[in-house]
Design a protein around this motif. Structure first.
Motif, PDB file in Angstrom:
ATOM      1  N   UNK A   1       0.876  -1.177   0.000  1.00 58.44           N
ATOM      2  CA  UNK A   1       0.000   0.000   0.000  1.00 58.44           C
ATOM      3  C   UNK A   1       0.910   1.223   0.000  1.00 58.44           C
ATOM      4  N   UNK A   2       0.867   1.980  -1.073  1.00 57.08           N
ATOM      5  CA  UNK A   2       1.761   3.121  -1.260  1.00 57.08           C
ATOM      6  C   UNK A   2       2.650   2.893  -2.453  1.00 57.08           C
TER       7      UNK A   2
ATOM      8  N   UNK B   1       2.716  -9.580  -6.972  1.00 57.49           N
ATOM      9  CA  UNK B   1       2.637  -8.301  -6.257  1.00 57.49           C
ATOM     10  C   UNK B   1       1.514  -7.411  -6.780  1.00 57.49           C
ATOM     11  N   UNK B   2       0.750  -6.859  -5.854  1.00 59.95           N
ATOM     12  CA  UNK B   2      -0.267  -5.853  -6.172  1.00 59.95           C
ATOM     13  C   UNK B   2       0.146  -4.559  -5.478  1.00 59.95           C
ATOM     14  N   UNK B   3       0.097  -3.448  -6.200  1.00 61.44           N
ATOM     15  CA  UNK B   3       0.434  -2.157  -5.594  1.00 61.44           C
ATOM     16  C   UNK B   3      -0.837  -1.308  -5.507  1.00 61.44           C
ATOM     17  N   UNK B   4      -1.170  -0.871  -4.294  1.00 56.04           N
ATOM     18  CA  UNK B   4      -2.353  -0.032  -4.083  1.00 56.04           C
ATOM     19  C   UNK B   4      -1.922   1.396  -3.757  1.00 56.04           C
ATOM     20  N   UNK B   5      -2.818   2.344  -3.982  1.00 63.71           N
ATOM     21  CA  UNK B   5      -2.497   3.762  -3.761  1.00 63.71           C
ATOM     22  C   UNK B   5      -3.785   4.524  -3.491  1.00 63.71           C
TER      23      UNK B   5
ATOM     24  N   UNK C   1       2.417  -1.819   4.506  1.00 63.22           N
ATOM     25  CA  UNK C   1       1.676  -0.555   4.517  1.00 63.22           C
ATOM     26  C   UNK C   1       2.657   0.603   4.590  1.00 63.22           C
ATOM     27  N   UNK C   2       2.681   1.432   3.553  1.00 61.99           N
ATOM     28  CA  UNK C   2       3.600   2.586   3.491  1.00 61.99           C
ATOM     29  C   UNK C   2       2.823   3.791   2.987  1.00 61.99           C
ATOM     30  N   UNK C   3       1.961   4.299   3.857  1.00 57.00           N
ATOM     31  CA  UNK C   3       1.010   5.335   3.466  1.00 57.00           C
ATOM     32  C   UNK C   3       1.261   6.658   4.198  1.00 57.00           C
TER      33      UNK C   3
ATOM     34  N   UNK D   1       0.764   2.732  10.265  1.00 56.93           N
ATOM     35  CA  UNK D   1      -0.428   2.790   9.411  1.00 56.93           C
ATOM     36  C   UNK D   1      -1.422   1.697   9.778  1.00 56.93           C
ATOM     37  N   UNK D   2      -0.965   0.754  10.602  1.00 62.02           N
ATOM     38  CA  UNK D   2      -1.756  -0.439  10.904  1.00 62.02           C
ATOM     39  C   UNK D   2      -2.394  -0.301  12.293  1.00 62.02           C
ATOM     40  N   UNK D   3      -3.647  -0.707  12.402  1.00 60.18           N
ATOM     41  CA  UNK D   3      -4.287  -0.777  13.723  1.00 60.18           C
ATOM     42  C   UNK D   3      -3.700  -2.005  14.426  1.00 60.18           C
ATOM     43  N   UNK D   4      -2.606  -1.770  15.129  1.00 58.15           N
ATOM     44  CA  UNK D   4      -1.789  -2.863  15.665  1.00 58.15           C
ATOM     45  C   UNK D   4      -2.601  -3.790  16.575  1.00 58.15           C
ATOM     46  N   UNK D   5      -3.357  -3.202  17.502  1.00 56.85           N
ATOM     47  CA  UNK D   5      -4.085  -4.019  18.487  1.00 56.85           C
ATOM     48  C   UNK D   5      -5.083  -4.944  17.792  1.00 56.85           C
TER      49      UNK D   5
END
Ligand code: NAP
Length: 288
Positions: free
Chosen positions: A164-165, A185-189, A207-209, A242-246
């Motif tokens: 992501x990014x 590989x899929x790249x999302x943006x 996740x690199x947003x 970027x991630x909801x870790x919990x």
């Protein structure tokens, strides 16, 4: 299921200890690896980053030079400094901290760094080498992400990876490194209409947003490897990714924390790149 934590601090420590040994061996041969870091202006976050990079060099036996310049530095003066460092045999890696003041063209600056000293791996030459599978210096953050994924022991070959990014410094090189490791590989943006459709099908998500809670538990396939590159602040002002870790750690198989995941690996891989530029080979230095 509670995910296993991928500990970026522990992996960094392991790779850095090898960096220290290799740096000592090179130094004994009269070729102490040297990194020059240039900071233009007074951005407080950049000042912390460059300090940490120089400190890491000092702690692991690399020679380092920190050059700080006023924000008003002329572009031509910066280019002249880079030309001098290109010709300096004690310097094997040159890093110009981004962002630069608006009157300086970052592309011109990156292009001025000698190809074999481009330890950030941001030049068109380095990007082209990655794109075509030729040896070269890889951007430190995605390079570190690859090491984190490899540390799980889960084979990358044949897996579906979603990045992501699509920035030139993180998302795109990440996708290319995964592709080189034989992932699909899929790249999302930002124009991807339904992110969850892609991430739910992914064995590996990076996740690199730069936006917290971009990836939530409902968007993750059970058992997936989740790598969180993001650096954000939560409502309490604490660093978060970027991630909801919990939430996501209850679904994923593996997850990197923030802090303590990708961040330490970025500096570690910069050290690995500097060693590589100085002519060393390390066990870590094998990502494509
Ligand atoms: P960037 O240049 O701003 O790129 C962000 C990417 O995210 C862009 O490609 C953008 O899409 C995409 N994006 C934005 N909103 C989105 C959405 N809602 N859904 C899907 N994609 C979306 O940032 P970057 O330099 O790649 O850095 C990303 C994050 O990683 C930042 O938080 C940064 O601080 C962090 N970072 C951490 C490290 C570390 O060492 N830990 C190193 C580097 C970066 P478009 O291209 O369509 O705009």
């Amino acid at each position: 299921m509670t995910a296993q934590t991928i500990d970026g601090i522990a992996l960094s420590r392991q790779i850095r200890s090898e960096v220290g040994l290799r740096a000592a061996a090179l130094t004994a041969q009269g070729r102490k690896p040297g990194l020059a870091v240039i900071l233009v202006g007074d951005d407080p976050a950049s000042a912390v980053y460059v300090r940490n990079k120089v400190k890491a060099c000092e702690e692991h036996g690399l020679h380092s030079v920190l050059e700080k310049y006023d924000a008003a530095l002329a572009e031509s003066a910066l280019l002249a400094r880079i030309a001098a460092l290109n010709a300096d045999p004690t310097i094997h890696g040159i890093l110009v901290q981004m962002p630069l003041p608006r009157h300086i063209d970052p592309q011109k600056v990156i292009a001025a760094i000698a190809t074999d000293k481009d330890v950030d791996g941001f030049s068109v030459h380095s990007a082209g080498a990655l794109m075509t599978g030729l040896p070269g210096l890889r951007p430190a953050t995605p390079y570190g992400c690859m090491k984190l994924i490899e540390s799980t022991g889960v084979p990358i070959k044949g897996r579906h990876a979603v990045v992501i990014g699509r920035s030139n410094t993180v998302g795109k090189p990440m996708a290319l490194l995964l592709l080189q490791a034989h992932a699909t590989v899929t790249v999302c943006h930002s124009a991807t209409p339904d992110l969850a459709v892609h991430t739910r099908a992914a064995d590996i998500v990076v996740a690199a947003v730069g936006r917290r809670n971009t990836l939530t538990a409902a968007m993750v396939k059970p058992g997936a490897i989740v790598i969180d590159v993001g650096m954000n602040r939560n409502d309490e002002g604490r660093l978060c990714g970027d991630v909801d870790y919990a939430g996501v750690r209850e679904v994923a198989g593996w997850i990197t924390p923030v802090p303590g995941g990708v961040g330490p690996m970025t500096i570690t891989m910069l050290l690995v790149n500097t060693l590589q530029a100085a002519g060393a080979t390390t066990r870590a230095g094998t990502a494509g």
